[in-house]
Design a protein around this motif. Structure first.
Motif, PDB file in Angstrom:
ATOM      1  N   TYR A 618       0.814  -1.204   0.000  1.00  0.00           N
ATOM      2  CA  TYR A 618       0.000   0.000   0.000  1.00  0.00           C
ATOM      3  C   TYR A 618       0.858   1.270   0.000  1.00  0.00           C
ATOM      4  CZ  TYR A 618      -4.219   2.659   1.112  1.00  0.00           C
ATOM      5  OH  TYR A 618      -5.270   3.516   1.069  1.00  0.00           O
ATOM      6  N   ILE A 621       1.513   3.835  -2.924  1.00  0.00           N
ATOM      7  CA  ILE A 621       0.709   5.031  -3.209  1.00  0.00           C
ATOM      8  C   ILE A 621       1.445   6.279  -2.743  1.00  0.00           C
ATOM      9  CG2 ILE A 621      -1.476   6.193  -2.644  1.00  0.00           C
ATOM     10  CD1 ILE A 621      -2.595   3.303  -2.357  1.00  0.00           C
ATOM     11  N   ASP A 622       2.011   6.160  -1.536  1.00  0.00           N
ATOM     12  CA  ASP A 622       2.773   7.307  -1.016  1.00  0.00           C
ATOM     13  C   ASP A 622       3.971   7.599  -1.909  1.00  0.00           C
ATOM     14  OD1 ASP A 622       1.129   7.846   1.028  1.00  0.00           O
ATOM     15  OD2 ASP A 622       2.325   6.853   2.586  1.00  0.00           O
ATOM     16  N   ILE A 624       4.366   6.888  -5.134  1.00  0.00           N
ATOM     17  CA  ILE A 624       3.912   7.494  -6.399  1.00  0.00           C
ATOM     18  C   ILE A 624       3.433   8.926  -6.147  1.00  0.00           C
ATOM     19  CG2 ILE A 624       2.142   7.334  -8.217  1.00  0.00           C
ATOM     20  CD1 ILE A 624       2.387   4.237  -7.831  1.00  0.00           C
ATOM     21  N   GLY A 625       2.694   9.085  -5.033  1.00  0.00           N
ATOM     22  CA  GLY A 625       2.169  10.413  -4.699  1.00  0.00           C
ATOM     23  C   GLY A 625       3.284  11.426  -4.532  1.00  0.00           C
ATOM     24  N   VAL A 626       4.302  11.024  -3.797  1.00  0.00           N
ATOM     25  CA  VAL A 626       5.422  11.936  -3.580  1.00  0.00           C
ATOM     26  C   VAL A 626       6.095  12.244  -4.920  1.00  0.00           C
ATOM     27  CG1 VAL A 626       7.727  12.100  -2.549  1.00  0.00           C
ATOM     28  CG2 VAL A 626       5.826  11.305  -1.175  1.00  0.00           C
ATOM     29  N   ILE A 628       4.607  12.330  -7.812  1.00  0.00           N
ATOM     30  CA  ILE A 628       3.725  13.271  -8.532  1.00  0.00           C
ATOM     31  C   ILE A 628       3.988  14.701  -8.047  1.00  0.00           C
ATOM     32  CG2 ILE A 628       1.300  13.988  -8.807  1.00  0.00           C
ATOM     33  CD1 ILE A 628       0.578  10.977  -8.733  1.00  0.00           C
ATOM     34  N   ILE A 629       4.048  14.844  -6.711  1.00  0.00           N
ATOM     35  CA  ILE A 629       4.281  16.185  -6.145  1.00  0.00           C
ATOM     36  C   ILE A 629       5.654  16.711  -6.567  1.00  0.00           C
ATOM     37  CG2 ILE A 629       4.586  17.492  -3.995  1.00  0.00           C
ATOM     38  CD1 ILE A 629       2.504  15.641  -2.741  1.00  0.00           C
ATOM     39  N   GLY A 631       7.226  15.909  -9.167  1.00  0.00           N
ATOM     40  CA  GLY A 631       7.128  16.242 -10.588  1.00  0.00           C
ATOM     41  C   GLY A 631       6.612  17.660 -10.776  1.00  0.00           C
ATOM     42  N   GLY A 632       5.538  17.962 -10.043  1.00  0.00           N
ATOM     43  CA  GLY A 632       4.960  19.312 -10.112  1.00  0.00           C
ATOM     44  C   GLY A 632       5.968  20.356  -9.674  1.00  0.00           C
ATOM     45  N   LEU A 633       6.594  20.074  -8.510  1.00  0.00           N
ATOM     46  CA  LEU A 633       7.566  21.037  -7.966  1.00  0.00           C
ATOM     47  C   LEU A 633       8.766  21.170  -8.894  1.00  0.00           C
ATOM     48  CD1 LEU A 633       7.526  20.189  -4.164  1.00  0.00           C
ATOM     49  CD2 LEU A 633       6.737  22.302  -5.239  1.00  0.00           C
TER      50      LEU A 633
ATOM     51  N   HIS B  35      -3.228  11.028   7.407  1.00  0.00           N
ATOM     52  CA  HIS B  35      -2.418  10.012   6.750  1.00  0.00           C
ATOM     53  C   HIS B  35      -1.230   9.574   7.607  1.00  0.00           C
ATOM     54  CE1 HIS B  35      -1.037   7.567   3.540  1.00  0.00           C
ATOM     55  NE2 HIS B  35       0.060   8.267   3.305  1.00  0.00           N
ATOM     56  N   GLN B 162      -9.852  -0.568   0.851  1.00  0.00           N
ATOM     57  CA  GLN B 162      -8.447  -0.285   0.542  1.00  0.00           C
ATOM     58  C   GLN B 162      -8.313   0.387  -0.831  1.00  0.00           C
ATOM     59  OE1 GLN B 162      -5.767  -3.635   0.422  1.00  0.00           O
ATOM     60  NE2 GLN B 162      -4.305  -2.515   1.696  1.00  0.00           N
ATOM     61  N   LEU B 169      -6.464   8.714  -1.933  1.00  0.00           N
ATOM     62  CA  LEU B 169      -5.133   9.193  -1.547  1.00  0.00           C
ATOM     63  C   LEU B 169      -4.351   9.676  -2.769  1.00  0.00           C
ATOM     64  CD1 LEU B 169      -3.096   9.498   0.749  1.00  0.00           C
ATOM     65  CD2 LEU B 169      -2.417   7.140   0.394  1.00  0.00           C
ATOM     66  N   ILE B 170      -4.356   8.853  -3.807  1.00  0.00           N
ATOM     67  CA  ILE B 170      -3.543   9.211  -4.978  1.00  0.00           C
ATOM     68  C   ILE B 170      -4.113  10.448  -5.667  1.00  0.00           C
ATOM     69  CG2 ILE B 170      -4.550   7.800  -6.855  1.00  0.00           C
ATOM     70  CD1 ILE B 170      -1.286   6.935  -6.817  1.00  0.00           C
ATOM     71  N   TYR B 173      -2.857  13.404  -3.832  1.00  0.00           N
ATOM     72  CA  TYR B 173      -1.497  13.763  -4.227  1.00  0.00           C
ATOM     73  C   TYR B 173      -1.523  14.583  -5.519  1.00  0.00           C
ATOM     74  CZ  TYR B 173       1.084  10.959  -0.796  1.00  0.00           C
ATOM     75  OH  TYR B 173       1.644  10.478   0.347  1.00  0.00           O
ATOM     76  N   SER B 177      -0.027  18.369  -6.150  1.00  0.00           N
ATOM     77  CA  SER B 177       0.872  18.685  -7.249  1.00  0.00           C
ATOM     78  C   SER B 177       0.265  19.763  -8.137  1.00  0.00           C
ATOM     79  CB  SER B 177       1.147  17.415  -8.050  1.00  0.00           C
ATOM     80  OG  SER B 177       2.091  17.673  -9.039  1.00  0.00           O
ATOM     81  N   PHE B 180       0.520  23.347  -6.707  1.00  0.00           N
ATOM     82  CA  PHE B 180       1.793  24.045  -6.899  1.00  0.00           C
ATOM     83  C   PHE B 180       1.904  24.591  -8.333  1.00  0.00           C
ATOM     84  CE2 PHE B 180       3.298  21.104  -3.401  1.00  0.00           C
ATOM     85  CZ  PHE B 180       3.404  22.108  -2.461  1.00  0.00           C
ATOM     86  N   VAL B 181       1.590  23.708  -9.312  1.00  0.00           N
ATOM     87  CA  VAL B 181       1.726  24.106 -10.720  1.00  0.00           C
ATOM     88  C   VAL B 181       0.739  25.235 -11.042  1.00  0.00           C
ATOM     89  CG1 VAL B 181       1.615  23.289 -13.107  1.00  0.00           C
ATOM     90  CG2 VAL B 181       2.551  21.816 -11.328  1.00  0.00           C
TER      91      VAL B 181
END
Lengths: 658, 210
Positions: A618, A621-622, A624-626, A628-629, A631-633, B35, B162, B169-170, B173, B177, B180-181
């Motif tokens: 699980y 997800i964190d 991938i999420g991090v 993604i963030i 990537g944006g930053l 989280h 789940q 959750l995703i 995220y 993101s 910010f953009v």
């Protein structure tokens, strides 16, 4: 009619002392009163019935064995004995009036000698024999133990132990000549070696007196010791003793010599006949022997007495030491309780023509314990060609456990004979590297199990790597009694994870500044044979097959171990997580450890990777999420950077527009 | 070159936007606390954070309805938010080329907003995806997680709590993101604050040649 004058004397004395009996309460019993009967050997001539008639009859009191005492007390001997200052009733406390009772209560020696009584009562000697003190020692004649020579001391034991079975002992007569029984049979007693100059008088050895000495050395009225101690260092050296003997002989004392005795200086009355130390030759035949602390010579003094002076320990060098005496006690054999006699049981003659002769015990002795090794070795080419046997390579007296030998020490065993090994291995790529890190049997014993072993080492300020012992690690941790294995393997799994090792190294390095000489601590690593198989080969099989080692499937990758020093000086090895090999855990010091071919990707690696991916579960997800963030930053950051760098371009175009 | 003020954002849109903005920021902050409970506590106890998160969730839900209702009633929803084919084939690469290259050279943007066509191709595609996919997905999963017992049969269709939580959750995220953009791209107006001002006052100053 026959009569004994002794009886008359006694009867007369008895009559004279009658008034005393009646006034017993008024006058205490004096020594003279006692000695009036017991001070004459005539008392021994009186029949038992007559003797019993002279004292007060009692019933119900158990008769006490007299031991070595006698009803007759030699007044002179008593006066000069160690008890000479005591009066009779100090010990025979139940005599308050005369005549005394027929049977007296046993004397309680522990009134004065409580510590000895306590030691003795715990001893097997007492438990088995129930002998009282006076069964061995005559309190009426006992001289201070220091005044007894070796023969006199032995005679005490020999009164009962007439047959001593010391057949197992190499050179029993030599041992009986120099030692008293308690040197071995009282392990807790303190011991010393004492030398005495003697000359033969009437066929007997007698100590050389002061006058004889001064006559020979020409030192009338002076301290002899000053005269003998030629180099004035406060102790007698072997050469000084030799010089004295030479002078004594020159002065006419032809039969003079030096009597050597090994005696107990402070007896501990807990005798035993079965202690593992008793049959251990290393108890005496090493420099750790208890009597090495005291080596003294008895030199006569002006007043006729003998004074003890220190002798250099170098004198003991003449005592036959066991081979490699220091090393043996630490050897794997000694640690496993193997005594000299377990192997050298047939030794009877050690000395021949004044020289030590070591009789080879023969191959069978090693095979008694190491039969499996012997079976394999006898089949090996090594044995068939060379006929060498165990101790041609291994010294049984200084053999460390195999696990504690470094690769260099192991290699040295082979290079005793194979001196040209390096030349023979010129065909090998980078022979020097192989020779530096590997022991010979890594290749030449294909069936031996091998492993990668990590150990703790400290890097000194001048860059040297030193292997760390228990004491070093405990000092750095500041925990003098810590169980390091427990400390590292906190999970108590019996297997050290890479994280546990990294955490331990971190702890060590945090504290390492406390020790000035070390810069930091890391782990060293070597490839060694874990369990040797004595079927060595020099040709064929796999000896020249590089892939045996240079492969991700090399057998030693399955055995990764960590050597952990223990408090008792030993080494414990715990399996270590294989992942340390990747160096992924920030464990320094392993970057030098690389084997060509080890990093080939295998099916198992892919399986491992897949398992790791799944095990993150699980948490992906964190991750991938991090990402993604980030990537944006990342876009924002990079764009901002170019934006700042190109401000000029936009200003220009605005100007142009205007 | 003259300055011109054009009206871009009507009041209901601005109100919706700022409620949405506050709601999303609060949802993100409380979401982080939920989280990693015990590590970051921005809003006091876990329970408080849950309450704020739930409240903001429904606030955003209501706000979304406001947005949807407004554009449906005014009939601009499809026109503003659904990119036509040319936007994807032509406009999108053009806009991307502008942001990644031409902007640095100092060239003018390929698109000038007006009251009827206020989003460029990139904005259109992004907002379309966000408003029609991400926000509804986040709201739907959020509502389901609000009452797990009640929505369990529905969640089981998608693969259980789940999976629903994973999607929630995703997506969050993605929102962070995007945030910010979004904020950064807003600074790329003709001045640094131009787009911000427009979203507050409704009017944006644009420079027109001539």
């Amino acid at each position: 009619m026959t009569y004994c004058p002794g009886i008359l004397v006694l009867v007369f004395a008895f009559l004279l002392s009658l008034p005393v009996f009646f006034l017993a309460d008024a006058w205490a019993v004096s020594d003279d009163d006692c000695l009036s009967c017991h001070g004459s050997s005539d008392i021994l001539d009186i029949s038992k019935a007559d003797r019993l008639d002279m004292v007060v009859p009692v019933t119900g009191i158990k008769k006490v064995s007299p031991g070595v005492t006698s009803l007759y007390v030699d007044q002179d001997k008593y006066a000069s004995s160690v008890h000479g200052d005591l009066s009779c009733t100090d010990c025979h406390t139940d005599i308050t009036q005369l005549p005394h009772k027929q049977y007296l209560a046993p004397v309680d020696c522990s009134m004065c000698h409580s510590d000895i009584a306590e030691q003795y009562k715990k001893s097997r000697h007492f438990k088995v024999s129930h002998k009282p003190c006076w069964a061995c020692h005559n309190p009426h004649e006992e001289v201070p133990v220091e005044q007894l020579n070796q023969k006199q001391r032995i005679s005490i034991c020999l009164r009962c132990h007439k047959k001593t079975s010391h057949d197992w002992l190499p050179q029993p007569e030599t041992h009986f000549k120099y030692l008293e029984c308690t040197v071995c049979h009282s392990p807790k007693a303190t011991k010393g070696m004492f030398l005495q100059f003697y000359s033969k008088k009437d066929g007997k050895q007698a100590p050389i007196t002061y006058s004889e000495f001064t006559k020979a050395l020409g030192a009338q009225g002076k301290d002899l010791y000053v005269k003998i101690d030629l180099n004035k260092d406060g102790q007698l050296e072997p050469f000084e003793i030799k010089a004295v003997l030479k002078q004594l002989k020159a002065a006419g004392l032809k039969d003079c010599g030096l009597r050597e005795q090994i005696l107990v200086t402070n007896l501990y009355h807990n005798f035993t006949y079965k202690v593992k130390n008793i049959k251990d030759c290393a108890m005496c035949h090493t420099s750790m022997s208890p009597f090495y602390k005291t080596v003294e010579a008895e030199i006569p003094d002006k007043d006729g007495s003998f004074k003890k002076y220190p002798v250099s320990r170098a004198y003991l060098a003449k005592m036959p030491p066991i081979p490699n005496q220091h090393a043996y006690l630490k050897s794997v054999h000694a640690e496993n309780g193997v005594t000299c006699l377990d192997c050298h049981s047939e030794f009877k003659v050690l000395k021949k023509n004044g020289k030590m002769v070591v009789k080879s015990p023969g191959i069978v002795v090693c095979a008694n314990c190491h039969s499996d090794i012997m079976d394999k070795y006898k089949k090996s080419l090594h044995y068939r060609v060379s006929k060498k046997i165990c101790y041609n390579c291994h010294n049984p007296h200084s053999v460390k456990p195999f696990s504690q030998l470094t690769a260099q020490q192991r290699k040295a065993i082979c290079q005793k004979c194979h001196t040209d090994a390096l030349q023979q291995h010129k065909w090998l790529s980078q022979p020097n590297v192989h020779f530096r890190y590997l022991e010979c049997t890594m290749c030449h014993s294909p069936k031996a199990s091998k492993g990668i072993v990590y150990y703790f080492r400290g890097i000194t300020s001048d860059g040297r790597a030193v292997r760390l012992a228990y004491k070093d690690l405990a000092t750095i941790l500041g925990k003098p009694k810590v169980d390091i294995a427990e400390y590292i393997n906190k999970a108590q799994s019996g297997r050290v994870s890479a994280f546990e090792l990294a955490a331990f190294l971190k702890d060590l390095n945090k504290n390492v500044k406390k020790t000035k000489d070390l810069k930091y601590i890391d782990v060293g690593v070597h490839l060694i044979v874990l369990k040797p198989v004595h079927n060595f080969t020099d040709k064929g099989l796999k000896a020249k097959d590089c892939i045996v080692c240079h492969s991700a499937n090399a057998s030693f990758y399955s055995k990764v171990l960590l050597e952990i020093p223990q408090r008792d000086g030993g080494i414990q090895t715990l399996p270590l997580d294989k992942s340390v090999l990747t160096g992924a855990h920030g464990i320094s010091g392993v970057s030098d450890f690389y084997l060509l071919g080890e990093h080939r990707l295998t099916k198992k690696d892919i399986e491992d990777l897949w398992y790791t991916i799944k095990s993150i579960g699980y948490r992906w997800i964190d991750i991938i999420g991090v990402m993604i963030i980030l990537g944006g930053l990342g876009f924002v950051g990079l764009h901002s950077l170019f934006r700042i760098l190109t401000i000029k371009n936009r200003r220009k175009s605005r100007k142009y527009d205007k | 070159m003259t300055k011109e003020r054009i009206f871009l954002h009507p009041l209901p849109v601005r109100i919706w936007h700022w409620i949405h903005a506050i709601g999303i920021v609060l949802l993100v902050l409380t979401g982080i606390q939920l989280h990693v409970p015990g590590v970051i506590s921005v809003f006091g106890s876990f329970k408080t954070a849950v309450a704020i998160h739930n409240f903001c969730g429904f606030l955003v839900l209501g706000d979304y309805c406001l947005w949807l209702g407004y554009y449906v009633i005014t009939g601009k929803l499809i026109k503003l938010y659904v990119p036509p084919k040319t936007d994807i084939t032509k406009g999108l690469p053009q806009q991307a080329a502008f942001y990644l290259y031409k902007y640095f050279k100092g060239e003018e943007p390929p698109f000038q907003p007006c009251a009827d066509e206020k989003f460029n191709s990139l904005q259109k595609c992004a907002y379309c995806f966000i408003m029609f996919v991400l926000v509804p997905l986040q709201i739907a999963t959020g509502v389901m997680l609000y009452n797990i017992r009640f929505f369990k049969p529905v969640m089981d269709v998608f693969g259980g709590v789940q999976v629903v939580d994973a999607v929630h959750l995703i997506t969050s995220y993605c929102f962070v993101s995007f945030l910010f953009v979004h904020l950064y791209l807003c600074t790329l107006g003709h001045t640094f604050w131009a787009h911000f001002k427009a979203m507050i006052f409704g009017y944006e100053e644009v420079h027109t040649p001539g």
